[in-house]
Write an enzyme that holds these catalytic residues in place. Structure first.
Site, PDB file in Angstrom:
ATOM      1  N   TYR A 131     -13.226  -4.737  11.860  1.00 27.30           N
ATOM      2  CA  TYR A 131     -11.934  -4.081  11.621  1.00 27.30           C
ATOM      3  C   TYR A 131     -11.053  -4.199  12.860  1.00 27.30           C
ATOM      4  CZ  TYR A 131      -8.574  -0.320  10.778  1.00 27.30           C
ATOM      5  OH  TYR A 131      -7.413   0.414  10.633  1.00 27.30           O
TER       6      TYR A 131
ATOM      7  N   GLY B  49       0.832  -1.205   0.000  1.00 22.84           N
ATOM      8  CA  GLY B  49       0.000   0.000   0.000  1.00 22.84           C
ATOM      9  C   GLY B  49       0.861   1.246   0.000  1.00 22.84           C
ATOM     10  N   GLY B  50       1.993   1.162  -0.683  1.00 23.46           N
ATOM     11  CA  GLY B  50       3.010   2.206  -0.584  1.00 23.46           C
ATOM     12  C   GLY B  50       2.873   3.365  -1.539  1.00 23.46           C
TER      13      GLY B  50
ATOM     14  N   LYS C 294      -7.149  -5.990  13.488  1.00 20.40           N
ATOM     15  CA  LYS C 294      -5.966  -5.316  13.997  1.00 20.40           C
ATOM     16  C   LYS C 294      -5.469  -5.953  15.295  1.00 20.40           C
ATOM     17  CE  LYS C 294      -5.566  -2.502  10.590  1.00 20.40           C
ATOM     18  NZ  LYS C 294      -4.460  -2.680   9.614  1.00 20.40           N
TER      19      LYS C 294
ATOM     20  N   ALA D  93     -11.149  -6.438  15.154  1.00 24.45           N
ATOM     21  CA  ALA D  93     -10.722  -7.831  15.291  1.00 24.45           C
ATOM     22  C   ALA D  93      -9.496  -8.116  14.437  1.00 24.45           C
ATOM     23  CB  ALA D  93     -11.871  -8.768  14.913  1.00 24.45           C
TER      24      ALA D  93
ATOM     25  N   ASP E 257      -2.619  -6.870  -6.694  1.00 26.07           N
ATOM     26  CA  ASP E 257      -3.809  -6.923  -5.855  1.00 26.07           C
ATOM     27  C   ASP E 257      -3.556  -8.044  -4.850  1.00 26.07           C
ATOM     28  OD1 ASP E 257      -6.209  -7.308  -4.605  1.00 26.07           O
ATOM     29  OD2 ASP E 257      -7.383  -7.570  -6.438  1.00 26.07           O
TER      30      ASP E 257
END
Length: 242
Positions: free
Chosen positions: A150, A12-13, A154, A152, A60
């Site tokens: 979400y 995701g850079g 993390k 959960a 992806d």
């Protein structure tokens, strides 16, 4: 720019926190491989300005084939210094109304992908050591209605990071997490103004944390100054986590 310190992969850079991390690491002398589905114009301009130290891998990571291709690149990277697992997705809904497809996608991208890529990175780092930094969230430490699934993911990522740190520490590999608070990015753009204000009221500081704050924290954990730090969570949240 100083002599390259080694290569760091950032998932995701190409936007948001990931782009800020990419910029920061290039500034201090790392070679960076940014992994993302697309290369937006801001990233493309950065790549054109810095040249060879910055590479882009279109992938992806929810696709098994693409994930395997990235894992193979990690294993084959001769000077791999770090992996920053930043790619993630968030979807807000009360759990009773949450869509199964949203929950599945969050679990896949926020948990399964970091676990898979970390496994590949560790194999490349086994002989010379290295650093893994997983981007989690203040949601793992505070309760926010509507973020059950979400949160959960993390919490799971932080638990995994602690165990992996214990397993690979003898090889000179550190594994840490950076948990941002509310950061103004595209991912958080849909948050309602009332919730946004409530989150910011929790800050101990009179400023919100920024993507640059997160990026500097990631760079610290990759640096020699953090050589003895592992299995930790660094919260970058202006004190909102209490």
């Amino acid at each position: 720019m100083s002599e390259a310190l080694g290569t760091v992969f950032v998932t995701g850079g190409t936007r948001g926190i990931g782009l800020a991390v990419t910029r920061q690491l290039l500034t201090v002398g790392y070679r960076v491989v940014a992994v993302a589905r697309t290369a937006p114009s801001e990233f493309a301009a950065l790549r054109e300005s810095v040249g060879d130290p910055l590479s882009f891998v279109a992938a992806d990571l929810t696709s098994g084939d693409d994930r395997l291709a990235v894992a193979n690149r990690l294993r084959e990277c001769a000077d791999l210094h770090g992996l920053v697992n930043n790619a993630g997705v968030a979807s807000a809904a009360l759990h009773v109304a949450a869509a199964r497809s949203d929950m599945t996608r969050m679990w896949q991208l926020n948990v399964e992908v970091p676990m898979s890529l970390s496994q590949a990175a560790v194999k490349a780092m086994y002989r010379r050591g290295g650093r893994i930094v997983n981007i989690t969230s203040i949601a793992a430490h505070r309760t926010f209605r509507g973020l059950g699934a979400y949160t959960a993911t993390k919490c799971a990522l932080e638990g995994f990071s602690r165990v992996l740190a214990a397993e690979v520490g003898s090889r000179g590999i550190t594994v840490n997490c950076v948990a941002p608070g509310f950061i103004d990015t595209a991912m958080t753009a849909s948050i309602e103004d009332g919730l946004r204000a409530a989150i910011n009221r929790r800050n101990m500081l009179n400023r919100a944390a920024t993507v640059a704050d997160v990026a500097r924290s990631v760079e610290f954990l990759l640096s020699p100054a953090a050589e003895a730090i592992t299995a930790q969570v660094l919260r970058v949240d202006s004190g909102s986590g209490g």
